[in-house]
Design a protein around this motif. Structure first.
Motif, short mmCIF file in Angstrom:
data_model
loop_
_atom_site.label_atom_id
_atom_site.label_comp_id
_atom_site.label_asym_id
_atom_site.label_seq_id
_atom_site.Cartn_x
_atom_site.Cartn_y
_atom_site.Cartn_z
N GLU A 1 0.74 -1.24 0.12
CA GLU A 1 -0.06 0.08 -0.10
C GLU A 1 0.84 1.27 -0.11
O GLU A 1 0.57 2.13 -0.72
CB GLU A 1 -0.92 -0.08 1.20
N ILE A 2 1.89 1.20 1.03
CA ILE A 2 2.87 2.48 0.99
C ILE A 2 3.55 2.54 -0.43
O ILE A 2 3.40 3.94 -0.92
CB ILE A 2 3.96 2.25 2.06
N LEU A 3 4.05 1.43 -1.16
CA LEU A 3 4.62 1.70 -2.40
C LEU A 3 3.69 2.15 -3.33
O LEU A 3 4.09 3.17 -4.30
CB LEU A 3 5.19 0.49 -2.65
N LYS A 4 2.24 1.85 -3.43
CA LYS A 4 1.49 1.91 -4.40
C LYS A 4 1.08 3.66 -4.35
O LYS A 4 1.07 4.28 -5.07
CB LYS A 4 0.21 1.33 -4.03
N LYS A 5 0.99 3.98 -2.90
CA LYS A 5 0.77 5.49 -2.68
C LYS A 5 1.85 6.51 -3.12
O LYS A 5 1.84 7.58 -3.54
CB LYS A 5 0.42 5.62 -1.14
N MET A 6 3.08 5.73 -2.70
CA MET A 6 4.17 6.64 -3.04
C MET A 6 4.38 6.75 -4.66
O MET A 6 4.59 7.92 -5.22
CB MET A 6 5.42 6.04 -2.66
N ARG A 7 4.28 5.66 -5.44
CA ARG A 7 4.01 5.60 -6.79
C ARG A 7 3.06 6.77 -7.37
O ARG A 7 3.53 7.39 -8.26
CB ARG A 7 3.75 4.11 -7.47
N GLU A 8 1.89 6.64 -6.79
CA GLU A 8 0.94 7.49 -7.12
C GLU A 8 1.11 8.91 -7.07
O GLU A 8 0.95 9.94 -7.76
CB GLU A 8 -0.53 7.24 -6.52
N ASN A 9 1.79 9.37 -5.82
CA ASN A 9 2.26 10.43 -5.45
C ASN A 9 3.30 10.91 -6.63
O ASN A 9 3.37 12.26 -6.87
CB ASN A 9 2.74 10.51 -4.04
N PHE A 10 4.14 10.10 -6.53
CA PHE A 10 5.35 10.67 -7.46
C PHE A 10 4.83 10.72 -9.04
O PHE A 10 5.08 11.76 -9.60
CB PHE A 10 6.24 9.30 -7.70
N SER A 11 4.09 9.70 -9.43
CA SER A 11 3.34 10.31 -10.84
C SER A 11 2.62 11.32 -10.91
O SER A 11 2.74 12.18 -11.86
CB SER A 11 2.25 8.99 -11.11
N SER A 12 1.76 11.77 -9.99
CA SER A 12 0.94 12.99 -9.65
C SER A 12 2.13 14.21 -9.90
O SER A 12 1.67 15.35 -10.58
CB SER A 12 -0.01 13.07 -8.79
N HIS A 13 3.15 14.02 -8.96
CA HIS A 13 4.25 15.27 -9.17
C HIS A 13 4.71 15.17 -10.25
O HIS A 13 5.22 16.60 -10.71
CB HIS A 13 4.95 14.95 -7.81
N ARG A 14 5.22 14.02 -10.78
CA ARG A 14 5.75 14.35 -12.19
C ARG A 14 4.86 14.78 -13.40
O ARG A 14 5.31 15.80 -13.90
CB ARG A 14 6.17 12.58 -12.65
N LEU A 15 3.58 14.28 -13.38
CA LEU A 15 2.52 14.90 -14.19
C LEU A 15 2.40 16.48 -14.15
O LEU A 15 2.52 17.21 -15.11
CB LEU A 15 1.29 14.14 -14.12
N HIS A 16 2.32 16.85 -12.97
CA HIS A 16 2.25 18.10 -12.71
C HIS A 16 3.47 18.99 -13.06
O HIS A 16 3.38 20.06 -13.68
CB HIS A 16 1.98 18.59 -10.91
N TRP A 17 4.55 18.48 -12.94
CA TRP A 17 5.82 19.11 -13.10
C TRP A 17 6.12 19.19 -14.91
O TRP A 17 6.36 20.19 -15.52
CB TRP A 17 6.93 18.33 -12.68
#
Length: 173
Positions: free
Chosen positions: A140-156
């Motif tokens: 769950e933590i890894l999934k949330k971290m990936r989602e968080n990373f993806s959303s930050h990356r997409l925003h960037w």
């Protein structure tokens, strides 16, 4: 299970927001503490621990986690191994493998030892759930971290793209 995901998501937001202004070492400590708190909440909810069970379970679990951490510290330094792999002799590599086997056996022995302790404070169904809780939490933590990373990356990416088009349109005027 959806509630657990929501709890993890909320905790991840809190972890990321509260540690944003701390010093790097302090941020890492804060993050570790917050992840540990998230794990406590996750396992408590997953096992549906009563207050009485929690009171007896968590000291035992925390002691087991500390012993597990010490055993893992005595294992092979993976970064150093990866760096020096090409320079190591077969005898050295065999020693590394034997050290890993020893560490894994110690972890298994520890798990058996604490299984006996958990049997005194939890019913078997909760012990079985506990066997899978650590892995489920980590996923769950890894999934949330990936989602968080993806959303930050997409925003960037969107920001860079939008600014790039702004700069291009200004330079053409």
């Amino acid at each position: 299970m959806k509630n657990l995901s929501n709890i993890i998501a909320l905790c991840m937001i809190l972890v990321l927001n509260s540690s944003a202004f701390a010093q790097p070492d302090q941020r890492m400590e804060n993050r570790k503490d917050q992840i540990k708190a998230m794990k406590v909440a996750y396992i408590t909810q997953l096992l549906n621990l009563s207050p009485e069970e929690s009171q007896t379970f968590w000291p035992i679990y925390n002691q087991m986690e500390e012993e597990k951490k010490q055993i893992k510290k005595s294992g092979t330094d993976k970064a150093s191994l990866k760096e020096n792999l090409g320079n190591m002799s077969d005898k050295d590599l065999e020693a590394v493998i034997e050290k890993e086997f020893t560490m894994k056996q110690k972890l298994l022995d520890l798990q058996r030892q604490y299984y006996q302790k958990f049997k005194t404070v939890l019913p078997m169904q909760k012990i079985i759930k506990l066997q899978y809780a650590d892995n489920a939490f980590n996923r769950e933590i890894l999934k949330k971290m990936r989602e968080n990373f993806s959303s930050h990356r997409l925003h960037w990416v969107r920001t860079v793209r939008d600014r790039g088009s702004l700069f291009m349109s200004r330079s053409r005027q």
